[in-house]
Design a protein around this motif. Structure first.
Motif, mmCIF file in Angstrom:
data_model
loop_
_atom_site.group_PDB
_atom_site.id
_atom_site.type_symbol
_atom_site.label_atom_id
_atom_site.label_comp_id
_atom_site.label_asym_id
_atom_site.label_seq_id
_atom_site.Cartn_x
_atom_site.Cartn_y
_atom_site.Cartn_z
ATOM 1 N N TYR A 64 0.832 -1.193 0.000
ATOM 2 C CA TYR A 64 0.000 0.000 0.000
ATOM 3 C C TYR A 64 0.869 1.247 0.000
ATOM 4 C CZ TYR A 64 -4.512 -2.138 1.180
ATOM 5 O OH TYR A 64 -5.678 -2.837 1.150
ATOM 6 N N GLY A 65 0.267 2.332 -0.438
ATOM 7 C CA GLY A 65 0.843 3.650 -0.289
ATOM 8 C C GLY A 65 -0.075 4.471 0.583
ATOM 9 N N PHE A 66 0.408 5.610 1.045
ATOM 10 C CA PHE A 66 -0.464 6.500 1.809
ATOM 11 C C PHE A 66 -0.038 7.946 1.602
ATOM 12 C CE2 PHE A 66 2.887 5.199 4.760
ATOM 13 C CZ PHE A 66 3.246 6.362 5.421
ATOM 14 N N GLY A 67 -1.006 8.856 1.824
ATOM 15 C CA GLY A 67 -0.729 10.284 1.768
ATOM 16 C C GLY A 67 -0.615 10.866 0.375
ATOM 17 N N ALA A 68 -1.415 10.405 -0.586
ATOM 18 C CA ALA A 68 -1.313 10.911 -1.962
ATOM 19 C C ALA A 68 -2.699 11.181 -2.540
ATOM 20 C CB ALA A 68 -0.581 9.907 -2.845
ATOM 21 N N ILE A 69 -2.690 11.873 -3.653
ATOM 22 C CA ILE A 69 -3.912 12.061 -4.428
ATOM 23 C C ILE A 69 -3.850 11.048 -5.571
ATOM 24 C CG2 ILE A 69 -5.220 13.637 -5.899
ATOM 25 C CD1 ILE A 69 -4.070 15.916 -4.135
ATOM 26 N N VAL A 70 -4.816 10.121 -5.544
ATOM 27 C CA VAL A 70 -4.818 8.993 -6.486
ATOM 28 C C VAL A 70 -6.168 8.946 -7.170
ATOM 29 C CG1 VAL A 70 -4.509 6.518 -6.723
ATOM 30 C CG2 VAL A 70 -3.378 7.726 -4.870
ATOM 31 N N PRO A 71 -6.219 8.783 -8.390
ATOM 32 C CA PRO A 71 -6.475 9.800 -9.399
ATOM 33 C C PRO A 71 -7.546 10.783 -8.945
ATOM 34 C CG PRO A 71 -7.028 7.605 -10.248
ATOM 35 C CD PRO A 71 -6.521 7.466 -8.837
ATOM 36 N N GLY A 72 -7.103 11.951 -8.641
ATOM 37 C CA GLY A 72 -7.960 13.073 -8.283
ATOM 38 C C GLY A 72 -8.578 13.027 -6.903
ATOM 39 N N PHE A 107 1.778 13.792 -4.998
ATOM 40 C CA PHE A 107 2.160 13.769 -3.596
ATOM 41 C C PHE A 107 1.313 14.782 -2.834
ATOM 42 C CE2 PHE A 107 5.236 11.272 -5.402
ATOM 43 C CZ PHE A 107 6.239 10.885 -4.548
ATOM 44 N N ALA A 108 0.921 14.414 -1.620
ATOM 45 C CA ALA A 108 0.058 15.271 -0.822
ATOM 46 C C ALA A 108 0.523 15.217 0.630
ATOM 47 C CB ALA A 108 -1.394 14.839 -0.973
ATOM 48 N N GLY A 109 -0.354 15.130 1.522
ATOM 49 C CA GLY A 109 -0.094 15.081 2.945
ATOM 50 C C GLY A 109 -1.374 15.479 3.627
ATOM 51 N N PRO A 110 -1.374 15.606 4.893
ATOM 52 C CA PRO A 110 -0.308 15.291 5.841
ATOM 53 C C PRO A 110 -0.132 13.791 6.015
ATOM 54 C CG PRO A 110 -2.267 16.008 7.017
ATOM 55 C CD PRO A 110 -2.572 16.125 5.538
ATOM 56 N N SER A 111 0.816 13.433 6.856
ATOM 57 C CA SER A 111 1.140 12.026 7.102
ATOM 58 C C SER A 111 0.316 11.499 8.271
ATOM 59 C CB SER A 111 2.627 11.866 7.421
ATOM 60 O OG SER A 111 3.392 12.316 6.355
ATOM 61 N N TYR A 112 -0.646 10.664 7.948
ATOM 62 C CA TYR A 112 -1.467 10.014 8.971
ATOM 63 C C TYR A 112 -1.159 8.528 8.944
ATOM 64 C CZ TYR A 112 -4.259 14.316 9.067
ATOM 65 O OH TYR A 112 -4.675 15.606 9.177
ATOM 66 N N LEU A 113 -0.630 8.001 10.034
ATOM 67 C CA LEU A 113 -0.334 6.570 10.107
ATOM 68 C C LEU A 113 -1.473 5.765 10.715
ATOM 69 C CD1 LEU A 113 3.439 6.456 11.129
ATOM 70 C CD2 LEU A 113 2.399 6.601 8.868
ATOM 71 N N ALA A 114 -2.326 6.397 11.519
ATOM 72 C CA ALA A 114 -3.426 5.662 12.152
ATOM 73 C C ALA A 114 -4.308 4.951 11.123
ATOM 74 C CB ALA A 114 -4.249 6.577 13.051
ATOM 75 N N PRO A 115 -4.727 5.606 10.019
ATOM 76 C CA PRO A 115 -5.543 4.883 9.030
ATOM 77 C C PRO A 115 -4.795 3.716 8.384
ATOM 78 C CG PRO A 115 -5.673 7.248 8.652
ATOM 79 C CD PRO A 115 -4.609 7.025 9.677
ATOM 80 N N VAL A 116 -3.492 3.846 8.240
ATOM 81 C CA VAL A 116 -2.670 2.783 7.665
ATOM 82 C C VAL A 116 -2.667 1.570 8.590
ATOM 83 C CG1 VAL A 116 -0.307 2.195 7.016
ATOM 84 C CG2 VAL A 116 -1.247 4.424 6.386
ATOM 85 N N ILE A 117 -2.451 1.820 9.870
ATOM 86 C CA ILE A 117 -2.452 0.738 10.869
ATOM 87 C C ILE A 117 -3.853 0.141 10.996
ATOM 88 C CG2 ILE A 117 -2.132 0.203 13.317
ATOM 89 C CD1 ILE A 117 0.133 2.347 13.279
ATOM 90 N N SER A 118 -4.867 0.999 10.993
ATOM 91 C CA SER A 118 -6.249 0.516 11.111
ATOM 92 C C SER A 118 -6.643 -0.364 9.932
ATOM 93 C CB SER A 118 -7.210 1.701 11.242
ATOM 94 O OG SER A 118 -6.965 2.403 12.438
ATOM 95 N N GLU A 119 -6.217 -0.008 8.719
ATOM 96 C CA GLU A 119 -6.533 -0.835 7.541
ATOM 97 C C GLU A 119 -5.850 -2.188 7.644
ATOM 98 O OE1 GLU A 119 -7.880 -2.340 3.936
ATOM 99 O OE2 GLU A 119 -8.678 -0.793 5.252
ATOM 100 N N ALA A 120 -4.585 -2.204 8.055
ATOM 101 C CA ALA A 120 -3.881 -3.483 8.224
ATOM 102 C C ALA A 120 -4.556 -4.319 9.307
ATOM 103 C CB ALA A 120 -2.414 -3.242 8.571
ATOM 104 N N THR A 121 -4.952 -3.683 10.389
ATOM 105 C CA THR A 121 -5.629 -4.384 11.483
ATOM 106 C C THR A 121 -6.957 -4.955 11.004
ATOM 107 O OG1 THR A 121 -4.574 -2.939 13.109
ATOM 108 C CG2 THR A 121 -6.550 -4.097 13.812
ATOM 109 N N GLY A 146 9.368 10.411 8.831
ATOM 110 C CA GLY A 146 9.398 10.917 10.194
ATOM 111 C C GLY A 146 8.360 11.956 10.511
ATOM 112 N N VAL A 147 7.718 12.514 9.512
ATOM 113 C CA VAL A 147 6.668 13.485 9.749
ATOM 114 C C VAL A 147 5.376 12.704 9.973
ATOM 115 C CG1 VAL A 147 5.379 15.422 8.790
ATOM 116 C CG2 VAL A 147 7.820 15.190 8.309
ATOM 117 N N VAL A 148 4.912 12.651 11.215
ATOM 118 C CA VAL A 148 3.677 11.949 11.550
ATOM 119 C C VAL A 148 2.746 12.963 12.190
ATOM 120 C CG1 VAL A 148 2.625 10.073 12.870
ATOM 121 C CG2 VAL A 148 4.894 9.777 11.864
ATOM 122 N N ASN A 149 1.632 13.247 11.528
ATOM 123 C CA ASN A 149 0.736 14.297 11.980
ATOM 124 C C ASN A 149 -0.360 13.810 12.912
ATOM 125 O OD1 ASN A 149 1.604 15.095 8.934
ATOM 126 N ND2 ASN A 149 1.617 16.837 10.322
#
Length: 186
Positions: A64-72, A107-121, A146-149
């Motif tokens: 997976y990737g995270f933090g981007a605009i995929v298509p639009g 490329f976008a942002g901010p960096s949110y890791l909680a949704p990434v962990i929640s999806e894996a969970t 390292g930027v985790v918002n």
């Protein structure tokens, strides 16, 4: 993904596509692909992914990737393959879909890791129809600059996953000293 030993393992990788990494066309970007050496993301995928391959019984990974605009549309978590095919074969499979996506997402942002962990969970919890003959363990590798918002939500998501058969490995790349993560996680 079963084999003769009653434990099988699956591994997934999550890679960031935030604007804090810089445009991949810039030589200073952490995602720059056209240099004489692999960028730091590819180096981490090769090193850590190479080690984790020994635990992936079928040598496939969910990427997976995270933090981007995929298509639009801004996406907190999206399949690197660009379609609904989540699994890729081996470390080189991760690198191949990563290289394609670096060139095709905004490329976008901010960096949110909680949704990434929640999806894996969520994915791990869906697979919990296990018994003594069929056991699984999952390893989630997140590579970030390292930027985790959402550090508090990230910690909460990690704690919420603690009753599932999953380990979370966060690997930092780039020049950041990761002060927020170090202070909050220790």
């Amino acid at each position: 993904m079963e084999h003769n030993v009653p434990l099988c393992s699956t591994t997934s990788s999550r890679l960031p596509f935030q604007s804090s990494n810089g445009s991949p066309s810039e030589t200073t970007s952490l995602h720059h692909l056209d240099g004489p050496q692999d960028n730091q993301y590819i180096e981490v995928i090769r090193m850590i992914g190479g080690m984790l391959t020994h635990y992936a019984t079928d040598k496939s990974f969910v990427a997976y990737g995270f933090g981007a605009i995929v298509p639009g549309k801004k996406r907190k978590c999206f399949p690197l393959s660009g379609n609904n095919q989540l699994h890729v074969k081996g470390v080189q499979g991760i690198i191949d879909v990563y290289k394609r996506r670096v060139r095709s997402v905004q490329f976008a942002g901010p960096s949110y890791l909680a949704p990434v962990i929640s999806e894996a969970t969520r994915q791990v919890a869906q697979r919990l129809q296990l018994n003594q003959e069929r056991q699984e363990y999952h390893i989630l590798m997140i590579v970030t600059d390292g930027v985790v918002n959402d550090i508090d939500a990230t910690i909460d998501a990690a704690v919420a996953s603690s009753d599932l058969p999953i380990s979370i490995v966060i690997v930092g790349v780039g020049p950041s000293e990761f002060p927020t993560m170090v202070c909050k996680l220790c």
